[in-house]
Design a protein around this motif. Sequence first.
Motif, PDB file in Angstrom:
ATOM      1  N   UNK A 197       0.897  -1.056   0.059  1.00 47.21           N
ATOM      2  CA  UNK A 197       0.051  -0.023  -0.093  1.00 47.21           C
ATOM      3  C   UNK A 197       0.858   1.194  -0.064  1.00 47.21           C
ATOM      4  N   UNK A 198       2.063   1.103   0.533  1.00 49.56           N
ATOM      5  CA  UNK A 198       2.797   2.328   0.399  1.00 49.56           C
ATOM      6  C   UNK A 198       2.723   3.246   1.650  1.00 49.56           C
ATOM      7  N   UNK A 199       1.827   2.670   2.756  1.00 53.95           N
ATOM      8  CA  UNK A 199       1.474   3.130   3.838  1.00 53.95           C
ATOM      9  C   UNK A 199       3.079   3.478   4.851  1.00 53.95           C
ATOM     10  N   UNK A 200       3.210   4.696   5.271  1.00 55.66           N
ATOM     11  CA  UNK A 200       4.072   4.865   6.256  1.00 55.66           C
ATOM     12  C   UNK A 200       3.477   4.876   7.635  1.00 55.66           C
ATOM     13  N   UNK A 201       4.082   3.831   8.507  1.00 56.95           N
ATOM     14  CA  UNK A 201       3.518   3.658   9.829  1.00 56.95           C
ATOM     15  C   UNK A 201       3.984   4.783  10.720  1.00 56.95           C
ATOM     16  N   UNK A 202       3.544   4.941  11.790  1.00 54.31           N
ATOM     17  CA  UNK A 202       3.850   5.975  12.847  1.00 54.31           C
ATOM     18  C   UNK A 202       5.165   5.237  13.785  1.00 54.31           C
ATOM     19  N   UNK A 203       6.366   5.145  13.344  1.00 52.48           N
ATOM     20  CA  UNK A 203       7.294   4.326  14.180  1.00 52.48           C
ATOM     21  C   UNK A 203       7.462   4.781  15.289  1.00 52.48           C
ATOM     22  N   UNK A 204       7.299   6.085  15.639  1.00 50.89           N
ATOM     23  CA  UNK A 204       7.713   6.485  17.155  1.00 50.89           C
ATOM     24  C   UNK A 204       6.619   6.114  18.074  1.00 50.89           C
ATOM     25  N   UNK A 335       6.905  16.038  -5.066  1.00 54.07           N
ATOM     26  CA  UNK A 335       6.995  15.177  -6.091  1.00 54.07           C
ATOM     27  C   UNK A 335       5.850  14.316  -6.397  1.00 54.07           C
ATOM     28  N   UNK A 336       5.781  13.498  -5.429  1.00 55.57           N
ATOM     29  CA  UNK A 336       4.753  12.405  -5.204  1.00 55.57           C
ATOM     30  C   UNK A 336       3.313  13.357  -5.133  1.00 55.57           C
ATOM     31  N   UNK A 337       3.161  14.253  -4.501  1.00 55.02           N
ATOM     32  CA  UNK A 337       1.813  15.130  -4.616  1.00 55.02           C
ATOM     33  C   UNK A 337       1.505  15.576  -5.818  1.00 55.02           C
ATOM     34  N   UNK A 338       2.389  16.092  -6.804  1.00 55.62           N
ATOM     35  CA  UNK A 338       2.299  16.440  -8.023  1.00 55.62           C
ATOM     36  C   UNK A 338       1.738  15.019  -9.128  1.00 55.62           C
ATOM     37  N   UNK A 339       2.168  14.003  -8.715  1.00 51.80           N
ATOM     38  CA  UNK A 339       2.005  12.646  -9.176  1.00 51.80           C
ATOM     39  C   UNK A 339       0.522  12.440  -8.906  1.00 51.80           C
ATOM     40  N   UNK A 340       0.000  12.498  -7.831  1.00 52.69           N
ATOM     41  CA  UNK A 340      -1.049  12.377  -7.325  1.00 52.69           C
ATOM     42  C   UNK A 340      -2.286  13.030  -7.813  1.00 52.69           C
ATOM     43  N   UNK A 341      -1.802  14.669  -7.947  1.00 47.72           N
ATOM     44  CA  UNK A 341      -2.575  15.707  -8.462  1.00 47.72           C
ATOM     45  C   UNK A 341      -3.083  15.076 -10.002  1.00 47.72           C
ATOM     46  N   UNK A 342      -1.838  14.909 -10.863  1.00 43.51           N
ATOM     47  CA  UNK A 342      -2.093  14.431 -11.951  1.00 43.51           C
ATOM     48  C   UNK A 342      -2.906  13.159 -12.441  1.00 43.51           C
ATOM     49  N   UNK A 365       5.950   6.799  -2.926  1.00 35.00           N
ATOM     50  CA  UNK A 365       5.234   5.850  -3.693  1.00 35.00           C
ATOM     51  C   UNK A 365       3.682   6.025  -3.578  1.00 35.00           C
ATOM     52  N   UNK A 366       3.028   5.725  -4.787  1.00 36.58           N
ATOM     53  CA  UNK A 366       1.583   5.478  -4.831  1.00 36.58           C
ATOM     54  C   UNK A 366       1.227   4.199  -5.169  1.00 36.58           C
ATOM     55  N   UNK A 367       0.341   3.682  -4.770  1.00 32.83           N
ATOM     56  CA  UNK A 367      -0.096   2.319  -5.119  1.00 32.83           C
ATOM     57  C   UNK A 367      -1.556   2.417  -5.695  1.00 32.83           C
ATOM     58  N   UNK A 368      -1.854   1.972  -6.942  1.00 32.12           N
ATOM     59  CA  UNK A 368      -2.950   2.403  -7.738  1.00 32.12           C
ATOM     60  C   UNK A 368      -3.799   0.988  -7.722  1.00 32.12           C
ATOM     61  N   UNK A 369      -4.832   0.668  -7.071  1.00 31.80           N
ATOM     62  CA  UNK A 369      -5.649  -0.577  -7.188  1.00 31.80           C
ATOM     63  C   UNK A 369      -6.489  -0.516  -8.160  1.00 31.80           C
ATOM     64  N   UNK A 370      -6.565  -1.467  -9.176  1.00 26.71           N
ATOM     65  CA  UNK A 370      -7.156  -1.681 -10.413  1.00 26.71           C
ATOM     66  C   UNK A 370      -8.269  -2.821 -10.224  1.00 26.71           C
ATOM     67  N   UNK A 371      -9.494  -2.827 -10.059  1.00 21.08           N
ATOM     68  CA  UNK A 371     -10.408  -3.770  -9.847  1.00 21.08           C
ATOM     69  C   UNK A 371     -10.296  -4.848 -11.009  1.00 21.08           C
ATOM     70  N   UNK A 372      -9.752  -4.473 -12.200  1.00 23.86           N
ATOM     71  CA  UNK A 372      -9.784  -5.025 -13.597  1.00 23.86           C
ATOM     72  C   UNK A 372      -8.557  -4.469 -14.266  1.00 23.86           C
ATOM     73  N   UNK A 373      -8.176  -5.181 -15.318  1.00 21.26           N
ATOM     74  CA  UNK A 373      -7.192  -4.782 -16.116  1.00 21.26           C
ATOM     75  C   UNK A 373      -5.791  -4.221 -15.780  1.00 21.26           C
ATOM     76  N   UNK A 374      -5.718  -4.272 -14.421  1.00 22.43           N
ATOM     77  CA  UNK A 374      -4.233  -3.780 -13.891  1.00 22.43           C
ATOM     78  C   UNK A 374      -3.136  -4.165 -14.669  1.00 22.43           C
ATOM     79  N   UNK A 397       2.365  -0.180  -8.721  1.00 23.85           N
ATOM     80  CA  UNK A 397       3.092   0.807  -7.579  1.00 23.85           C
ATOM     81  C   UNK A 397       3.992   1.940  -8.611  1.00 23.85           C
ATOM     82  N   UNK A 398       3.876   3.192  -8.003  1.00 20.74           N
ATOM     83  CA  UNK A 398       4.476   4.078  -8.624  1.00 20.74           C
ATOM     84  C   UNK A 398       5.644   4.810  -7.768  1.00 20.74           C
ATOM     85  N   UNK A 399       6.927   4.686  -8.011  1.00 22.48           N
ATOM     86  CA  UNK A 399       7.744   5.256  -6.850  1.00 22.48           C
ATOM     87  C   UNK A 399       8.777   6.545  -7.559  1.00 22.48           C
TER      88      UNK A 399
END
Length: 422
Positions: A197-204, A335-342, A365-374, A397-399
């Motif tokens: 998923x690319x989720x950053x967990x709260x390590x602290x 940069x990741x925010x720009x990718x998300x916007x586009x 990283x952004x993870x794109x989930x495709x229900x079909x044709x991924x 996954x786009x990084x």
Amino acid sequence: MPPAYNTSHTFALEADAADALASLKQQFHFPKYQQQDVIYFCGNSLGLQPKNTAAAFETELSTWRGLAVEGYFKGQHPWLHFTDHLTPALGKLTGAQPHEITVMNALTVNLHLMMQSFYKPSGSRYKIMMEAGAFPSDQYAVETQVKQYGYHPADAIIEIAPREGEKTLHEADILAAIAQHGASLALVLFGGIQYYTGQLLPIQSITAAARKAGAVAGWDLAHVTGNVPVQLHNWDVDFAVWCSYKYLNSGPGAAGGVFVHEKHAASIDTPRLGGWWGNDEATRFKMEKGFIPKTNAGGWNLSTTQVFNMVALKASLEIFEQTSIEAIREKSIRLTGYLEYLLQQSPALRCNIITPADPAQRGAQLSLFFPENGRLIHNQLTDSGIVADYREPGVIRLAPAPLYCSFSDVHRFYTTLQKTLA
């Protein structure tokens, strides 16, 4: 406040012109597509090769060629202390003291070694908590470790899963689970960034909760190191492991990294498996019985330093030393925010971004989930010069790694995507 994003090519060019890290892109080799650099969004799987890597190898080949065994003591980088060239830079990337870090083996080997030292089940305190759907190597390592102590994985492993209908974890759920199972927990072991998923967990906060419950706090930072800043020493993390072939750009199979907090590393009584290279250097060459570990993370070294498996890491860290992890993170968020916007400007792209929208909960990283044709869409992007990563079921996954990806790369990806969808 940076200007708002827009879809024009001019915006990307202006963003690149204002980017203090833009010149670092020229220090990497790119695969080619139709005589043009590919768009490389796969640094979360394998980083690009730095251009200084070949010369770095030649330096050590020359030492071997000209000095042979004397290369351990002479030459430009004497091999006996080769890791000393790596630990200061890695300390800056991980918020650790250099003596709390060593480089050795590979990630899963190091994870097993750390668990051998820090997973000590006793009585009712024998369970390990981790995220459901962790990277398979971590699942296998934990499963086989608990079996060695005679426990059944279904009983000894507590997996924290997303809520019904969701893809990512909630901090509150993790902390509540630690509190609920605290008396039975021997180890809390999560991936700092969830690979799928690319989720950053709260390590602290997770580390603090584990320590409060009386459990050891360990982390797999494969997708964190070189990606986002952390403070392993100040956050009181017990141990952490990572690979160096992703965001650290050190090549396939490169040696992994280990963090051991100094409260453990400084004690020769901290249990571990012994090896010649982890023995106190003052007595190592006496060739005597009786393992006396070094009083730092190097006390976990087993075998002779794998020089040629660390050369590329040294070369890559020289590039990191030209900037800071904080500057890398600042560009990454933008940069990741720009990718998300586009991506959001592409209504024909029928997918869900399952990576958290909050920049504080994700890396590059952004993870794109495709229900079909991924898989089909991924293959079409590949055929158009876009290098990304596909993971079952249905995730691309786009990084955009900030050391070598630009805003123009992201815009070129967007225009290629529009053609693909059409």
